[in-house]
Write an enzyme that holds these catalytic residues in place. Structure first.
Site, PDB file in Angstrom:
ATOM      1  N   THR A 110       0.847  -1.230  -0.021  1.00 36.52           N
ATOM      2  CA  THR A 110      -0.123   0.047   0.046  1.00 36.52           C
ATOM      3  C   THR A 110       0.798   1.436  -0.142  1.00 36.52           C
ATOM      4  OG1 THR A 110      -1.727  -1.074   1.288  1.00 36.52           O
ATOM      5  CG2 THR A 110      -1.770   1.199   1.272  1.00 36.52           C
TER       6      THR A 110
ATOM      7  N   SER B 240       2.011  -7.615  -1.019  1.00 36.49           N
ATOM      8  CA  SER B 240       2.521  -8.695   0.070  1.00 36.49           C
ATOM      9  C   SER B 240       1.834  -9.963   0.156  1.00 36.49           C
ATOM     10  CB  SER B 240       2.949  -8.045   1.209  1.00 36.49           C
ATOM     11  OG  SER B 240       1.791  -8.099   2.301  1.00 36.49           O
TER      12      SER B 240
ATOM     13  N   THR C 192       1.808  -4.519   4.104  1.00 38.47           N
ATOM     14  CA  THR C 192       1.793  -5.109   5.798  1.00 38.47           C
ATOM     15  C   THR C 192       1.080  -6.574   5.849  1.00 38.47           C
ATOM     16  OG1 THR C 192      -0.806  -4.156   5.780  1.00 38.47           O
ATOM     17  CG2 THR C 192       1.054  -2.668   6.357  1.00 38.47           C
ATOM     18  N   ASP C 193       0.438  -6.927   4.844  1.00 40.69           N
ATOM     19  CA  ASP C 193      -0.426  -8.241   5.264  1.00 40.69           C
ATOM     20  C   ASP C 193       0.809  -9.572   5.502  1.00 40.69           C
ATOM     21  OD1 ASP C 193      -2.615  -7.141   4.516  1.00 40.69           O
ATOM     22  OD2 ASP C 193      -2.777  -7.800   2.325  1.00 40.69           O
TER      23      ASP C 193
ATOM     24  N   THR D 130       2.939  -9.357  14.905  1.00 39.05           N
ATOM     25  CA  THR D 130       1.673  -9.872  14.352  1.00 39.05           C
ATOM     26  C   THR D 130       1.033  -8.642  13.822  1.00 39.05           C
ATOM     27  OG1 THR D 130       1.525 -11.898  15.958  1.00 39.05           O
ATOM     28  CG2 THR D 130      -0.485 -11.197  14.645  1.00 39.05           C
TER      29      THR D 130
ATOM     30  N   THR E 183       0.075 -21.536  20.682  1.00 35.65           N
ATOM     31  CA  THR E 183      -1.356 -21.125  21.231  1.00 35.65           C
ATOM     32  C   THR E 183      -2.184 -20.355  20.194  1.00 35.65           C
ATOM     33  OG1 THR E 183      -2.596 -20.207  22.851  1.00 35.65           O
ATOM     34  CG2 THR E 183      -0.495 -19.436  22.491  1.00 35.65           C
ATOM     35  N   GLN E 184      -3.479 -20.516  20.220  1.00 32.45           N
ATOM     36  CA  GLN E 184      -4.531 -19.578  19.301  1.00 32.45           C
ATOM     37  C   GLN E 184      -4.313 -18.166  19.955  1.00 32.45           C
ATOM     38  OE1 GLN E 184      -8.139 -21.489  18.715  1.00 32.45           O
ATOM     39  NE2 GLN E 184      -7.255 -23.433  18.206  1.00 32.45           N
ATOM     40  N   CYS E 185      -4.148 -18.061  21.299  1.00 36.32           N
ATOM     41  CA  CYS E 185      -4.249 -16.926  21.899  1.00 36.32           C
ATOM     42  C   CYS E 185      -3.155 -15.744  21.375  1.00 36.32           C
ATOM     43  CB  CYS E 185      -3.726 -16.997  23.507  1.00 36.32           C
ATOM     44  SG  CYS E 185      -5.125 -18.078  24.242  1.00 36.32           S
TER      45      CYS E 185
HETATM   46  N1  ASP Z   1      -2.498  -5.869   0.625  1.00 40.91           N
HETATM   47  C1  ASP Z   1      -1.311  -4.934   1.020  1.00 40.91           C
HETATM   48  C2  ASP Z   1      -0.062  -5.546   1.101  1.00 40.91           C
HETATM   49  O1  ASP Z   1       0.119  -6.129   2.101  1.00 40.91           O
HETATM   50  C3  ASP Z   1      -1.696  -4.358   2.125  1.00 40.91           C
HETATM   51  C4  ASP Z   1      -0.830  -3.293   2.823  1.00 40.91           C
HETATM   52  O2  ASP Z   1       0.217  -3.080   1.960  1.00 40.91           O
HETATM   53  O3  ASP Z   1      -0.866  -2.814   3.835  1.00 40.91           O
HETATM   54  O4  ASP Z   1       0.543  -5.431   0.092  1.00 40.91           O
END
Ligand code: ASP
Length: 349
Positions: A16, A61, A92-93, A169, A279-281
């Site tokens: 993004t 990503s 970010t993904d 995360t 853990t899922q937590c």
């Molecule tokens: N779909 C985008 C990516 O991970 C989202 C982002 O950049 O925040 O490439």
């Protein structure tokens, strides 16, 4: 290059931060790095020597693969001596996966590798990308009183926090504060000043970088849920290529006491499949000896992932398998803190 200024290599992978709206469809599309600099000339005004490298084409990503991590490690390794630090612009993904992978690939790293991105494209008025980028560059160039990098490790900087990459995360698809490190405190916070928490940051050591590559992606994340079916678990564990499973259990590492589940896992482990308990937590650690439902897993040879994130556990497994270690060695290294990715209980550390 001017010698006294920190020199930074900015590596643009996509995401993004470097996106723009397609005028016809309204969809966000990647555009080239020169365009990013055009939108954001302030970067050039920083008191740093900045060079850039761009993935061609830049990628969302979601399309990141282990091969992309190998390319990143190679770029860093080939340019290691020429720069004080590295900033990776990344979607970010899957940023947490890339940060985890790099933390294992770059052994003896003693320069900052800071990943960042944004929730809004850098060309938009309210973008979070500008601050993220500027502060990441500053952190990547920051030195202590001895002239050594303050943050000689792989990190994610987002919003106002510097987090250890392999502890991070993505937790929010909407807010600017998109990342958390639940089991390890922030390494720095950026307000009026950037405040480093030096006691938490990896110590600088004057060693030569060793770059590892190769991943074996024949792994799976299996999340438990009430109603999980034997036939499905059986099929997953009998896929021919499968080498390791990240088992996402309940709470402190508990699984239902179903005979078939314990049997399937036991047989898989006997066939040489590595099963690691996570853990899922979002926060906290696996402690298999706490409840009967965890003890039964420990008895059949499931190993503990302690407080490791699942992003980190899966990349670490792919990495260790890719290095060609045998099952026993991988089991041992999964329970070893290699790059600050897990906290061992006091009786083990
Ligand atoms: N779909 C985008 C990516 O991970 C989202 C982002 O950049 O925040 O490439």
């Amino acid at each position: 290059m001017q010698e006294d200024k920190p020199s930074i290599l900015l590596i643009y992978t996509g995401g993004t931060i470097g996106m723009i709206e397609n005028e016809t469809t309204g969809a966000l599309e990647s555009f080239n790095f020169e365009y990013l600099m055009e939108y954001f000339p302030q970067v050039k005004k920083l008191n740093h020597n900045i060079a850039s490298y761009s993935f061609n084409p830049p990628i969302d990503s979601s399309d990141i693969e282990p091969q992309s991590w190998e390319i990143l490690a190679e770029i860093i390794s080939n340019n290691y001596e020429s720069y004080d630090g590295f900033v990776i612009l990344h979607g970010t993904d899957t940023m947490a996966y890339t940060a985890s992978a790099l933390s294992f690939m770059l052994e003896n790293l003693n320069k900052p590798v800071i990943l960042t991105g944004s929730q809004l494209p850098i060309g938009m008025l309210r973008t979070d990308g500008k601050e993220n980028l500027i502060t990441s560059i500053e952190i990547a160039g920051a030195k202590d009183e001895n002239g050594n990098p303050i943050v000689p490790e792989v990190c994610i900087f987002f919003e106002n926090k510097l987090l250890r990459g392999n502890r991070t995360t993505k937790i929010n698809a909407e807010e600017f504060s998109a990342f958390r490190s639940f089991n390890y405190p922030a390494l720095a916070e950026a307000g009026i000043h950037i405040k480093y928490n030096k006691a938490l940051i990896k110590e600088f050591k004057s060693k030569s970088l060793i770059t590892h590559n190769k991943f074996n992606p024949n792994v799976v994340i299996l999340t438990l849920f009430p109603g999980i079916q034997e036939e499905i678990v059986h099929s997953v564990l009998h896929v021919k290529a499968i080498k390791a499973v990240v088992l996402k259990t309940y709470g402190s590492g508990n699984a239902p006491q179903k005979d078939w589940l314990v049997r399937e896992l036991k047989e898989a482990i006997e066939r040489g499949i590595i099963v690691i308990n996570i853990t899922q937590c979002a926060a906290g650690a696996v402690e298999m000896d706490r409840y009967e439902t965890g003890i039964q897993l420990q008895k059949i040879g499931v190993i503990s992932g302690y407080d490791c994130t699942s992003e980190c556990a899966i990349t670490k497994l792919m990495f260790l398998l890719g290095q060609g270690f045998n099952t026993q060695k991988i089991r041992q290294l999964m329970e070893t803190n290699l790059a600050g990715e897990l906290t061992l209980p006091t009786y083990k550390s």
